[in-house]
Design a protein around this motif. Structure first.
Motif, short mmCIF file in Angstrom:
data_model
loop_
_atom_site.label_atom_id
_atom_site.label_comp_id
_atom_site.label_asym_id
_atom_site.label_seq_id
_atom_site.Cartn_x
_atom_site.Cartn_y
_atom_site.Cartn_z
N GLU B 146 4.48 70.80 -22.70
CA GLU B 146 3.95 70.71 -23.61
C GLU B 146 4.15 70.85 -25.19
O GLU B 146 3.96 70.20 -26.19
CB GLU B 146 2.75 71.31 -23.51
N VAL B 147 4.37 71.72 -25.75
CA VAL B 147 4.57 73.02 -26.51
C VAL B 147 6.49 72.08 -27.12
O VAL B 147 6.36 71.49 -28.27
CB VAL B 147 5.58 74.09 -26.91
N GLN B 151 5.51 70.06 -30.39
CA GLN B 151 5.84 70.85 -31.43
C GLN B 151 7.23 70.34 -32.44
O GLN B 151 8.54 70.41 -31.79
CB GLN B 151 5.17 72.14 -31.44
N PHE B 154 11.12 72.02 -31.62
CA PHE B 154 10.87 73.09 -30.36
C PHE B 154 11.28 71.97 -29.57
O PHE B 154 10.73 72.57 -27.81
CB PHE B 154 9.76 73.66 -30.29
N ASP B 182 -1.53 80.66 -25.09
CA ASP B 182 -1.00 79.98 -25.66
C ASP B 182 -0.28 81.60 -26.28
O ASP B 182 0.63 80.63 -27.43
CB ASP B 182 -1.72 79.01 -27.09
N VAL B 185 3.07 81.60 -26.51
CA VAL B 185 4.43 80.73 -27.00
C VAL B 185 5.41 81.43 -28.29
O VAL B 185 6.44 80.99 -28.26
CB VAL B 185 4.05 79.42 -27.59
N LYS B 189 9.36 81.42 -29.15
CA LYS B 189 9.84 80.78 -30.30
C LYS B 189 10.90 81.27 -30.88
O LYS B 189 11.86 81.58 -31.78
CB LYS B 189 8.13 80.46 -31.30
#
Lengths: 150, 243
Positions: B146-147, B151, B154, B182, B185, B189
């Motif tokens: 999903e990220v 995003q 990423f 979440d 994440v 990162k």
């Protein structure tokens, strides 16, 4: 990574020294490392230390299984010491680098109506780098909920 | 906050006293306690259940085993060790507390702590919330995709699981995958941006260990070994526990 984002906002932060990490394991050196990072990401003038601190800091009351012990009244009475320490700093955010501390201080703020928010380092580091996604802001207050988003 | 007077009556026991002796500095001389009260004055649990660290130690020294082995205060002390830090004789009160906890019949220890320890023992993850390795893996994989898709910047974000030879083995507190996924994440990162070589484990990924708080040595060791075996199996050099 810098504190430019907070230059005008001037949001104040304090820091919880987790007993396990600081007093019981790595000592003041780890406490100094956390302060180095904190000052870098929120600005030196926006960091307000609790008193006492580092290896001499008070436990928040979340450790040792207290959160799961069923002794809620005693746990909050214990945590009142921490709550008063936090209130004395005037900070609106507490950085809590331990999950037990995070849960306990969150509960203290709710219970004693302290109004302060509790955040992880990872949230602030990403915020300061401008890479904090919109779903990753569950612990931020209204002042930062949308900050830096397009 | 003044506690009631300690009354000594009947036959004194010595079992716990002897354990106390072994733990005190300089060959376990109980007179090492100067009764200065530094421990009690700086302890947030002082006064609860009519107890404080100095009183607990003195009662142990006086052989009042029955009284100190049944006070619920041992569950209000967080074993934070501030009492040791300020003690001129460095007396290890938290070790007394731990041993007093361990002396409680297991089924009389706090249900919440016991439940968290027992839940962790039933799964391959060590998770106090009972989350299995498979559930964790599914959550991480789905969230990562999903990220990567949504995003900007990423699309190459990683959240490795069982990456052999990774430098860091990273534990995750169950709270995140279970209640606020979440929150994982930002950590990914930071690792990604800093170019860190890391991995989760499909087993033994959970950071928490309530068996320690329960003072159940056997279950505590089992929980830690579950995780350390995973670190060894993957050949990681550093084990990072986020709690």
């Amino acid at each position: 990574m810098n504190s430019d984002w907070n230059k005008d906002l001037k949001i104040k932060f304090t820091l919880q020294d987790p007993c396990q990490l600081v007093r019981k394991t790595f000592g003041d050196e780890a406490a100094e490392d956390m302060r180095y990072v904190t000052k870098k990401i929120v600005g030196e003038e926006n960091f307000i230390d609790m008193t006492p601190n580092k290896s001499n800091n008070y436990c928040c009351g979340g450790g040792g299984g207290f959160l799961q012990s069923g002794l809620k009244e005693q746990r909050r009475q214990y945590g009142k010491v921490k709550h008063d320490q936090i209130m004395a700093t005037g900070a609106s955010y507490v950085i809590a680098p331990c999950h037990n501390c995070h849960s306990q201080i969150h509960d203290l703020s709710d219970h004693f109506e302290g109004g302060y928010h509790v955040v992880h380092f990872w949230t602030l580091i990403c915020l300061s780098m401008g890479i904090l996604g919109e779903n990753e802001r569950g612990h931020l207050g209204p002042d930062l909920e949308e900050f830096g988003l397009d | 906050m003044e506690g009631s007077a300690i009354k000594i009556s009947g036959k004194q026991k010595s079992a716990f006293l002897n354990k106390v002796k072994e733990l005190l500095p300089d060959g376990g001389n109980l007179s090492a306690c100067l009764t200065c009260g530094m421990c009690a004055s700086g302890c947030p649990a002082t006064g609860m259940f009519d107890m404080d660290p100095r009183k607990f130690l003195r009662m142990a020294a006086l052989g009042l085993d029955d009284e100190i082995l049944k006070t619920p205060w041992v569950w209000a002390c967080t074993m934070c060790q501030r009492c040791i830090y300020v003690c001129p004789m460095k007396i290890d009160v938290p070790q007394l507390i731990y041993n007093a906890r361990a002396s409680w019949p297991r089924d009389e220890r706090p249900k919440g702590i016991r439940g968290s320890c027992d839940a962790a023992a039933k799964v391959d993850s060590g998770s106090a919330m009972g989350l299995t390795g498979e559930m964790f893996t599914d959550t991480v994989v789905e969230l990562l995709e999903e990220v990567q898709e949504e995003q900007e910047g990423f699309d190459k974000l990683q959240a490795p699981i069982d990456k052999k030879g990774a430098h860091f083995f990273v534990n995750q507190n169950s709270r995140e995958p279970q209640m606020e996924e979440d929150e994982m994440v930002p950590l990914w990162k930071i690792f990604h941006t800093a170019g860190v070589d890391w991995t989760y484990g499909s087993r033994g990924w959970a950071a928490e260990n309530y068996c320690m708080f329960l003072a159940d040595d056997e279950a505590w060791e089992k929980n830690v070994r579950l995780k350390s075996d995973m670190v060894k199996e993957l050949g990681c050099k550093v084990w990072l526990n986020t709690e």
